[in-house]
Design an enzyme around this catalytic site. Structure first.
Site, mmCIF file in Angstrom:
data_model
loop_
_atom_site.group_PDB
_atom_site.id
_atom_site.type_symbol
_atom_site.label_atom_id
_atom_site.label_comp_id
_atom_site.label_asym_id
_atom_site.label_seq_id
_atom_site.Cartn_x
_atom_site.Cartn_y
_atom_site.Cartn_z
ATOM 1 N N TYR A 160 31.059 35.627 47.592
ATOM 2 C CA TYR A 160 29.862 36.428 47.303
ATOM 3 C C TYR A 160 28.589 35.638 47.590
ATOM 4 O O TYR A 160 27.597 36.191 48.064
ATOM 5 C CB TYR A 160 29.858 36.887 45.837
ATOM 6 C CG TYR A 160 30.915 37.902 45.536
ATOM 7 C CD1 TYR A 160 30.805 39.212 46.012
ATOM 8 C CD2 TYR A 160 32.036 37.581 44.786
ATOM 9 C CE1 TYR A 160 31.777 40.158 45.746
ATOM 10 C CE2 TYR A 160 33.018 38.517 44.517
ATOM 11 C CZ TYR A 160 32.887 39.805 45.002
ATOM 12 O OH TYR A 160 33.855 40.737 44.741
ATOM 13 N N LYS B 201 38.784 41.829 48.830
ATOM 14 C CA LYS B 201 38.341 40.537 49.323
ATOM 15 C C LYS B 201 39.145 39.425 48.661
ATOM 16 O O LYS B 201 39.617 39.657 47.540
ATOM 17 C CB LYS B 201 36.841 40.317 49.108
ATOM 18 C CG LYS B 201 36.267 40.631 47.738
ATOM 19 C CD LYS B 201 36.700 39.998 46.475
ATOM 20 C CE LYS B 201 36.825 38.564 46.229
ATOM 21 N NZ LYS B 201 37.280 38.234 44.837
HETATM 22 P P1 NAD Z 1 45.722 40.668 39.007
HETATM 23 O O1 NAD Z 1 46.608 39.487 38.941
HETATM 24 O O2 NAD Z 1 45.160 41.191 37.731
HETATM 25 O O3 NAD Z 1 46.468 41.860 39.750
HETATM 26 C C1 NAD Z 1 47.334 41.653 40.832
HETATM 27 C C2 NAD Z 1 48.408 42.729 40.822
HETATM 28 O O4 NAD Z 1 49.316 42.460 41.894
HETATM 29 C C3 NAD Z 1 49.248 42.747 39.535
HETATM 30 O O5 NAD Z 1 49.419 44.078 39.108
HETATM 31 C C4 NAD Z 1 50.589 42.166 39.957
HETATM 32 O O6 NAD Z 1 51.679 42.707 39.231
HETATM 33 C C5 NAD Z 1 50.648 42.595 41.430
HETATM 34 N N1 NAD Z 1 51.543 41.782 42.249
HETATM 35 C C6 NAD Z 1 52.365 42.263 43.187
HETATM 36 N N2 NAD Z 1 53.063 41.285 43.769
HETATM 37 C C7 NAD Z 1 52.685 40.147 43.171
HETATM 38 C C8 NAD Z 1 53.077 38.791 43.329
HETATM 39 N N3 NAD Z 1 53.976 38.418 44.245
HETATM 40 N N4 NAD Z 1 52.477 37.880 42.546
HETATM 41 C C9 NAD Z 1 51.547 38.222 41.640
HETATM 42 N N5 NAD Z 1 51.146 39.499 41.444
HETATM 43 C C10 NAD Z 1 51.713 40.452 42.203
HETATM 44 O O7 NAD Z 1 44.540 40.312 40.021
HETATM 45 P P2 NAD Z 1 43.175 41.082 40.224
HETATM 46 O O8 NAD Z 1 42.099 40.339 39.517
HETATM 47 O O9 NAD Z 1 43.330 42.521 39.958
HETATM 48 O O10 NAD Z 1 42.925 40.821 41.796
HETATM 49 C C11 NAD Z 1 43.615 41.542 42.792
HETATM 50 C C12 NAD Z 1 42.812 41.494 44.098
HETATM 51 O O11 NAD Z 1 41.560 42.120 43.880
HETATM 52 C C13 NAD Z 1 42.490 40.093 44.607
HETATM 53 O O12 NAD Z 1 42.552 40.068 46.000
HETATM 54 C C14 NAD Z 1 41.071 39.849 44.157
HETATM 55 O O13 NAD Z 1 40.349 38.969 44.992
HETATM 56 C C15 NAD Z 1 40.497 41.247 44.245
HETATM 57 N N6 NAD Z 1 39.387 41.440 43.286
HETATM 58 C C16 NAD Z 1 38.211 41.905 43.757
HETATM 59 C C17 NAD Z 1 37.155 42.075 42.909
HETATM 60 C C18 NAD Z 1 35.858 42.628 43.430
HETATM 61 O O14 NAD Z 1 34.860 42.571 42.720
HETATM 62 N N7 NAD Z 1 35.841 43.206 44.615
HETATM 63 C C19 NAD Z 1 37.270 41.746 41.569
HETATM 64 C C20 NAD Z 1 38.499 41.283 41.092
HETATM 65 C C21 NAD Z 1 39.561 41.126 41.967
#
Ligand code: NAD
Length: 396
Positions: A238, A153
């Site tokens: 949410y 999401k």
């Molecule tokens: P994060 O920044 O920790 O992870 C993102 C990942 O994408 C990193 O490993 C990064 O290296 C990679 N990536 C690839 N191309 C990229 C670019 N061009 N720029 C930046 N990063 C790039 O983020 P996260 O918190 O893990 O979130 C990732 C996704 O998961 C988001 O869409 C977020 O909304 C979703 N999320 C959902 C929940 C949930 O409870 N369902 C919780 C947290 C995050």
């Protein structure tokens, strides 16, 4: 054996209820929801046997915080799926994950080699866990590579992209679901049941607040091009969903107001916070709030004969519920494990997911309407939003 949250019988009952309430309801009627694995029909057994009784292989795309801290550990608790592959642009991360989770070299991809996943029978499901603006591209590429998809999401940064993702999965004959973990979480399922079945009478008012103090740990969240917006699509989603699944209805209009910007450096591109109100056809209201500069985590419903609420409501763990009649006696579960197992069950047994691409698109359409309302100061009609509702929840 851990139970999945819905049995088929419950779902059919829920769909009938929802369909009666909303004649225009699309997508859910006439399908089976992800069901209780302990009650397999011969048809389901055949489908499971067709996969050789193996756990479905999931490849995580993007090894950031959510993949590392939540999804990978949850995949060690799932019954019907396992971590089989990874997609990462960082070779050091690949080495670390390969060792930690015993992933063979042939199941490790980077963003350039990703499409070769088409030739890999170990991978059944691609789980897109990238910054929001990349969800559409990787969902579409995964579907074109013949894989089922779970997309985090918010589904995408525009409703137009959501439609493209839905179309790509349909064209490929693959299933698409959104990482909406709370739809498999027993406290939230109880809110759905109490609200939608009007156990305490008609729900007149909902309060849904979700905010956090956002650090600079994931800078893409504060940049519009990769996030699509600030707290609204990230955590406000949410609160929006909570209001909808507690009421069991989609609003007919929304109003909204941005919070004042107190940190001009941090919030150059995205909003710091926003208050939004959902107006429902029966006159009831949901007052919602989200922020990247304040903490709140509540879902509360005020009904004709009592109230019920969760606080915290949207966390990964430690959820607590209470009603005007006393505390909810509900255990916390591993939400992500349940969510992924439910989708694997859908794939194995050819059922429809209850957290579909259409539901993801509904929420993105509503987010677009909320932004329009906040920018114009006008009430915005949401009558054209796709009509997809959750089945009524049941305590697992
Ligand atoms: P994060 O920044 O920790 O992870 C993102 C990942 O994408 C990193 O490993 C990064 O290296 C990679 N990536 C690839 N191309 C990229 C670019 N061009 N720029 C930046 N990063 C790039 O983020 P996260 O918190 O893990 O979130 C990732 C996704 O998961 C988001 O869409 C977020 O909304 C979703 N999320 C959902 C929940 C949930 O409870 N369902 C919780 C947290 C995050």
């Amino acid at each position: 054996m851990q139970r999945l949250p819905f049995s088929r019988r419950d779902f059919v009952r829920h769909v009938s209820f929802a369909s009666l309430a909303l004649p225009g309801l699309v997508t859910l009627a006439g399908v089976q929801a992800c069901g209780n694995s302990e009650q397999k029909t011969s048809e389901e057994k055949e489908a499971t046997e067709a996969t050789g009784n193996r756990k479905l292989g999931i490849a995580l795309v993007g090894l950031g915080k959510y993949s590392e801290e939540q999804l990978a550990p949850a995949l060690e608790e799932t019954q019907f799926c396992r971590l089989a592959g990874i997609v990462t642009g960082t070779p050091e991360k690949a080495e670390k994950w390969k060792k930690k989770y015993n992933i063979p070299d042939k199941n490790v991809y980077d963003y350039k080699t990703f499409d070769q996943i088409v030739d890999n029978p170990d991978i059944d499901i691609v789980y897109v866990v990238l910054p929001n603006a990349l969800h559409a591209e990787y969902t579409i590429r995964a579907a074109q590579a013949g894989k089922h998809v779970i997309c985090e999401k918010p589904m995408a940064t525009s409703a137009e992209d959501c439609q493209k993702m839905i179309d790509a999965c349909k064209k490929a004959g693959k299933k698409l679901s959104i990482g909406y973990r709370l739809h498999f979480e027993p406290h939230n399922l109880e809110m759905m049941r109490l609200g939608q079945q009007e156990v305490m009478g008609k729900v007149n008012k909902i309060i849904a607040h979700n905010g956090q103090v956002q650090s600079n740990e994931t800078p893409w969240r504060l940049g519009k091009s990769l996030s699509g917006g600030g707290p609204l699509p990230d955590v406000g989603i949410y609160a929006l969903q909570g209001a909808i699944y507690t009421k069991g209805a989609i609003p007919i209009s929304v109003t909204a107001k941005f919070h004042p910007i107190t940190d001009k450096e941090k919030f150059k591109e995205v909003e710091e916070g926003v208050d939004f109100q959902l107006q429902f056809a029966d006159g009831s209201l949901a007052d919602c709030k989200t922020s990247y500069n304040d903490k709140y985590n509540q879902l509360r419903a005020e009904a004709a004969k009592g109230w019920f609420q969760l606080e915290p409501a949207y966390a990964y763990d430690g959820l607590k519920g209470e009603t005007s009649q006393g505390k909810m006696d509900i255990k916390n579960v591993n939400q992500q494990a349940r969510q992924m197992d439910a989708f694997a069950d859908c794939v194995l047994n050819n059922k429809e997911t209850t957290v579909s691409g259409e539901m993801g698109m509904r929420d993105v359409q509503l987010i677009e309407a909320i932004y329009k309302a906040a920018k114009t100061g006008q009430k915005v009609s949401t009558k054209d939003v796709i009509q997809v509702l959750d089945p009524v929840g049941k305590q697992a």
